[in-house]
Design a protein around this motif. Structure first.
Motif: not given
Length: 258
Positions: A91-92, A99-102
């Protein structure tokens, strides 16, 4: 993810206690007459989260700089609701292209869940333990599957005293991918030495649960009305049966157990 608030969780619990079994079955005529494995979803199916996931998602979006009440916030929260049952990391990954933020958002989300679980917001769906006990006494193995990470799943199980209640518990990281992919169900089939996916029954409250069960090849893929999605959505997703709550599962499976 089940988007129950504390109030809606209480209403669902009350409804589950009062519900009279109401089964709506659509079983193929050539269905096998035995079930060896039941794969049960957690939040919304066997567990009420007391609004935990909604609150944790709200905290996580705020931590990521998404202003609560903004159009972006509402859009992201709506997506999280619509994708109930899916891997939270997935989901994130959709919400944040970086992807680092997710990954950072997922870590914060899990930490928020852990804190809320420690506050005692998790409750068993009425009849869940009895239904699981009936399954195991009938010789049907049980796997509890979730979109949570492993640590959070273990915290939920420990908070309920459910460690060891089922034969197996799985999260997306255990299988490679979460719902709507069939990976967790197929991992359970392999881990528990089930020789035919048609001998698997799947029960879940979200369309993602139904999709994963159908993709895995399970014969019984039932929706339950104590969680994320209603009967119309579950049927549209392809549910072979719809029951009021997990307490009705033995009624659904008993004619097909040997």
């Amino acid at each position: 993810m089940t988007p129950d608030t504390a109030d809606t969780s209480a209403q669902a619990a009350a409804s589950a206690r009062e519900a009279v079994p109401a089964l709506h079955r659509t079983l193929p005529p050539d269905a096998p007459h035995d079930v060896e494995l039941a794969v049960l979803a957690m939040v919304g199916t066997t567990v009420f989260d007391g609004g935990l996931l909604e609150r944790a998602m709200t905290l996580t979006l705020a931590d990521q700089g998404v202003e609560e009440g903004s159009e972006q916030f509402e859009r992201m929260l709506r997506y999280a609701r619509d994708t109930a049952g899916m891997s939270k990391l997935g989901v994130f990954s959709h919400l944040f292209e970086d992807q680092h933020r997710a990954a950072a958002a997922n870590t914060y989300f899990e930490r928020s869940c852990d804190e809320l679980i420690a506050d005692g917001v998790i409750q068993a769906v009425p009849g869940a333990e009895d239904a699981i006990g009936w399954l195991r006494e009938a010789g049907i193995m049980v796997c509890l599957a979730t979109g949570f990470g492993r640590h959070t799943q273990n915290m939920v199980l420990e908070s309920l005293g459910w460690m060891g209640l089922a034969d197996l518990s799985l999260c997306p990281a255990d299988a490679g991918r979460g719902r709507p992919y069939p990976d967790m169900i197929l991992t359970a089939v392999l881990a528990l030495d089930v020789d035919d996916v048609r001998k698997v029954a799947v029960l879940g409250d979200s369309c993602a649960d139904i999709q994963s069960g159908l993709r895995a090849g399970a014969t019984t893929v039932a929706g339950v009305l104590t969680g994320a999605h209603g009967e119309h959505a579950l049927r549209a997703a392809g549910a072979t049966a719809v029951v009021q709550s997990i307490r009705d599962l033995p009624v659904l499976l008993e004619p097909r157990s040997v």
